[in-house]
Structure formats: structure tokens, C-alpha cells
Scaffold this motif. Structure first.
Motif, short mmCIF file in Angstrom:
data_model
loop_
_atom_site.label_atom_id
_atom_site.label_comp_id
_atom_site.label_asym_id
_atom_site.label_seq_id
_atom_site.Cartn_x
_atom_site.Cartn_y
_atom_site.Cartn_z
N SER A 85 -9.02 -26.62 10.92
CA SER A 85 -9.47 -26.44 12.31
C SER A 85 -8.51 -27.05 13.31
CB SER A 85 -10.86 -27.06 12.50
OG SER A 85 -11.82 -26.40 11.73
N LYS A 86 -7.86 -28.16 12.89
CA LYS A 86 -6.95 -28.85 13.80
C LYS A 86 -5.96 -29.67 13.00
CE LYS A 86 -8.47 -30.34 17.58
NZ LYS A 86 -9.33 -31.03 18.56
N ALA A 87 -4.72 -29.73 13.51
CA ALA A 87 -3.71 -30.64 12.98
C ALA A 87 -3.08 -31.34 14.18
CB ALA A 87 -2.66 -29.90 12.17
N ALA A 88 -3.24 -32.65 14.23
CA ALA A 88 -2.76 -33.44 15.36
C ALA A 88 -1.88 -34.57 14.85
CB ALA A 88 -3.94 -34.02 16.14
N ILE A 89 -1.07 -35.13 15.76
CA ILE A 89 -0.14 -36.19 15.34
C ILE A 89 0.13 -37.13 16.50
CG2 ILE A 89 1.93 -34.85 15.92
CD1 ILE A 89 3.21 -36.06 13.33
N GLN A 90 0.27 -38.42 16.18
CA GLN A 90 0.71 -39.41 17.15
C GLN A 90 2.24 -39.39 17.19
OE1 GLN A 90 -1.21 -42.92 15.53
NE2 GLN A 90 -2.93 -42.71 16.93
N THR A 91 2.81 -39.37 18.39
CA THR A 91 4.26 -39.19 18.52
C THR A 91 4.76 -39.81 19.82
OG1 THR A 91 6.03 -37.54 18.73
CG2 THR A 91 3.86 -36.90 19.53
N ASN A 92 6.04 -40.18 19.83
CA ASN A 92 6.65 -40.63 21.08
C ASN A 92 7.29 -39.47 21.85
OD1 ASN A 92 9.24 -40.17 19.91
ND2 ASN A 92 9.46 -42.31 19.29
N LEU A 93 7.19 -38.28 21.31
CA LEU A 93 7.59 -37.05 21.98
C LEU A 93 9.11 -36.97 22.21
CD1 LEU A 93 5.67 -34.74 22.68
CD2 LEU A 93 5.72 -35.49 25.06
N SER A 94 9.87 -37.58 21.33
CA SER A 94 11.33 -37.58 21.50
C SER A 94 12.01 -36.42 20.79
CB SER A 94 11.91 -38.91 20.97
OG SER A 94 11.61 -39.09 19.60
N CYS A 95 11.26 -35.61 20.08
CA CYS A 95 11.85 -34.52 19.30
C CYS A 95 11.99 -33.25 20.15
CB CYS A 95 10.99 -34.21 18.09
SG CYS A 95 9.36 -33.54 18.50
N LYS A 96 12.75 -32.29 19.64
CA LYS A 96 12.76 -30.96 20.23
C LYS A 96 11.42 -30.30 19.96
CE LYS A 96 17.75 -30.18 19.93
NZ LYS A 96 18.84 -29.30 19.41
N LEU A 97 11.06 -29.33 20.80
CA LEU A 97 9.71 -28.77 20.74
C LEU A 97 9.68 -27.28 20.39
CD1 LEU A 97 8.23 -30.61 23.84
CD2 LEU A 97 7.84 -31.15 21.43
N ASP A 98 10.81 -26.70 20.05
CA ASP A 98 10.81 -25.27 19.77
C ASP A 98 9.97 -24.91 18.55
OD1 ASP A 98 12.64 -26.70 18.26
OD2 ASP A 98 14.11 -25.08 18.18
N TRP A 99 9.80 -25.84 17.61
CA TRP A 99 9.04 -25.58 16.39
C TRP A 99 7.57 -25.25 16.66
CZ3 TRP A 99 4.96 -28.89 15.59
CH2 TRP A 99 4.98 -30.09 16.33
N VAL A 100 7.05 -25.67 17.80
CA VAL A 100 5.62 -25.42 18.06
C VAL A 100 5.31 -23.94 18.15
CG1 VAL A 100 5.44 -27.64 19.25
CG2 VAL A 100 5.71 -25.54 20.61
N GLU A 101 6.33 -23.12 18.44
CA GLU A 101 6.09 -21.68 18.56
C GLU A 101 5.73 -21.04 17.22
OE1 GLU A 101 5.73 -20.16 21.35
OE2 GLU A 101 6.23 -22.01 22.42
N ASP A 102 6.03 -21.72 16.13
CA ASP A 102 5.65 -21.20 14.81
C ASP A 102 4.27 -21.67 14.39
OD1 ASP A 102 8.10 -19.83 14.42
OD2 ASP A 102 9.07 -21.69 13.78
N CYS A 103 3.66 -22.55 15.18
CA CYS A 103 2.31 -23.04 14.89
C CYS A 103 1.27 -22.09 15.45
CB CYS A 103 2.09 -24.41 15.52
SG CYS A 103 3.08 -25.75 14.84
N ASN A 104 0.07 -22.18 14.90
CA ASN A 104 -1.09 -21.62 15.58
C ASN A 104 -1.49 -22.66 16.63
OD1 ASN A 104 -3.66 -20.94 16.47
ND2 ASN A 104 -4.34 -20.23 14.46
N LYS A 105 -1.12 -22.41 17.86
CA LYS A 105 -1.27 -23.42 18.90
C LYS A 105 -2.73 -23.66 19.29
CE LYS A 105 2.18 -21.58 21.32
NZ LYS A 105 3.19 -21.37 22.39
#
Length: 287
Positions: A85-105
Motif C-alpha cells: 500500500s505504501k513504501a516510505a523512507i527517511q532521507t536528507n533528500l540529497s540524491c537525484k530524483l529521476d528514479w521516482v518516475e519509475d515508482c507508482n507514485k
């Protein structure tokens, strides 16, 4: 059955080095990182194989996970599984974000912490705005040191209204803070007072161990991150038998990822479906 899992593998390195942070103070070899990757792959395989159950997962690493491609790929894979139903993560947000487009957002969520001593506000803000443009659900937050007040105020002004900005209370510092500091933090985050307490928890009913568990890289199940005694292992065939009502054995609970599951606090009504990624119901639907 629906089960929420707080997963913490063997990753213990971070690309930041915040003085106050108790995590990520060590280095890891390529062999140790490969072990973390193998652990994560095995865990996701297990989620997929247990298709008769429904899962929500929050990754709470002792370091920064999203700078490693296997965590990005893991979130892609998890969010595309029908029994997640959900996959979440704690992060400092320093990574590139293009990979999110392959997720079910619709299933992806980020718990994104701003560290003013390690990243410029405009860089962090741009990452948040990119998530917003990409329609990724996330909360933003800062550790509540008064020295960060100027950065926090500016960030709140610059973030979209639909983004919840939480403040983590530094509990040992609270007695030293002025009422003005406390009022400031509450003005930024109306839920800040909730995070300022050590909640009585011994012999209190909690969802931990019943509908929420902590899992480490070896598959060991615990009620939560704060009770060290294992209750089973997810890789055993009878793992479901470990899930049952248990009263808390700790005197108090003071961390958000713990106390939100205490039944008497009823914080499930405050956070609803955003309880894992720390997004309150009141934030949803804001423009």
C-alpha cells in the motif's frame, strides 16, 4: 492482514555528519554495503512472496539510504507490487530524483529532513519543489534548535502550503529554551507540542507487535525499534504467530515513530494514512 513494517538494515553510513546525530558515525566497506544490498533484496523478495498480506513499509536507516541505487530500485519495486500500500523512507533528500518516475507514485512517500549545517536552503528547497512537481508525497522537517530559526522561518515561507513542515523537539534542550523559542516552533508546526513529551507507555496498549513491527536486515522481528527483544523472524514459516496484542514494557516513549502507535494517544486520527511518513490529515488537500 495489513502490516506496517519499519525496516532498518545494516547501513550505517551517511554523506552528512551532523554533530547531534547518534547515527552514521562509522564507515563501511564494499563488502558490508553489499551485505546491506543483499538484505534489502531478500526483504523485498519476502514481501512479494507473501502476496496474501498487504504491507506498508517505512525505511528508517542509520544513515542516508537514497544515495545508494539499491534503495532507489527497492522503492521502485515495492511501489509496483500489488500487495504494497505504501513504501516510505527517511532521507536528507540529497540524491537525484529521476528514479521516482519509475515508482507508482500513489504509493511512494518521503520523510525529508533539512540539515541547515550541511546543505544550503535553496538546494533543499529545490529538491522539495521537484518532488512537488513530480507529484510525490512527502513531509519536510528540521531538528528544533533555536540556532536554526531563521532558516526554518524562511523555509516555511518558501515551501508550498500543501507541504507539512515538522519540527523535531530536542528534548534535552527544551528546559533551556525561552517561551519565545517554543512559541516559534509551534507557529511553524502546530503539532510540535506533541513531540515534546516522554509519554508514559509501560503496560499501555500499542499497535507495535500487532499491526506494526520493526524488522532488521537479518529478518528479526521486534515490536518496535525501542524494545530490543525479538519476537520472531519474518523468514520463519510461522512468523505471523508472533503478531498479537502486547502491553509496552518501556517506561516511556518519546520518538515519533514509536509513540504514534500508542493507542491511548489516538494519533492515528491526527495522521491517518500519512502516519508512516509523518503527514497529518489536516495537511491533505491544501493548495
Amino acid at each position: 492482514m495489513h502490516l506496517s513494517i519499519l525496516y532498518r538494515g545494516s547501513l550505517i553510513i551517511c554523506n552528512y555528519g551532523c554533530e547531534y546525530c547518534p547515527f552514521a558515525k562509522k564507515q563501511q566497506s564494499a563488502i558490508e554495503l553489499a551485505k546491506d544490498k543483499q538484505e534489502l533484496t531478500k526483504f523485498i523478495d519476502w514481501i512479494e512472496q507473501n502476496h496474501q498480506h498487504n504491507f506498508s513499509i517505512l525505511f528508517t536507516p542509520w544513515g542516508e539510504a537514497l544515495i545508494h541505487p539499491w534503495y532507489q530500485q527497492g522503492l521502485v519495486r515495492l511501489t509496483n507490487l500489488p500487495n504494497v500500500s505504501k513504501a516510505a523512507i527517511q532521507t536528507n533528500l540529497s540524491c537525484k530524483l529521476d528514479w521516482v518516475e519509475d515508482c507508482n507514485k500513489d504509493k511512494l512517500a518521503l520523510w525529508a529532513t533539512f540539515h541547515p549545517e550541511w546543505i544550503k536552503r535553496d538546494r533543499y528547497l529545490n529538491q522539495c519543489l521537484e518532488l512537488n512537481r513530480r507529484n510525490v508525497s512527502f513531509s519536510a522537517g528540521v531538528v528544533g534548535f533555536p540556532k536554526f530559526k531563521q532558516e526554518i522561518a524562511a523555509l516555511r515561507q518558501e515551501l508550498p502550503n500543501n507541504v507539512y513542515l515538522w519540527i523535531n523537539a530536542v528534548k534535552k534542550e527544551l528546559p533551556k529554551m525561552s517561551q519565545g523559542d517554543l512559541d516559534f516552533f509551534e507557529a511553524i508546526d502546530p503539532l510540535f507540542p506533541i513531540n515534546t513529551h516522554h509519554y508514559p507507555s509501560r503496560d499501555r496498549s500499542c499497535q507495535a507487535g500487532k499491526s506494526v513491527i520493526s524488522v532488521d536486515g537479518e529478518g528479526n522481528m521486534r515490536r518496535c525499534h525501542f524494545i530490543r527483544q525479538p519476537i520472531g523472524n519474518i523468514y520463519n514459516s510461522n512468523w505471523e504467530s508472533a503478531l498479537r496484542d502486547r502491553l509496552c514494557s518501556n517506561e516511556t516513549c518519546h520518538c515519533h515513530i514509536g509513540y504514534v502507535h500508542l493507542d491511548y494517544l489516538e494519533l492515528d486520527k491526527v495522521f491517518g494514512e500519512g502516519i508512516l511518513e509523518r503527514i497529518p490529515v489536516a495537511t491533505l488537500g491544501k493548495n
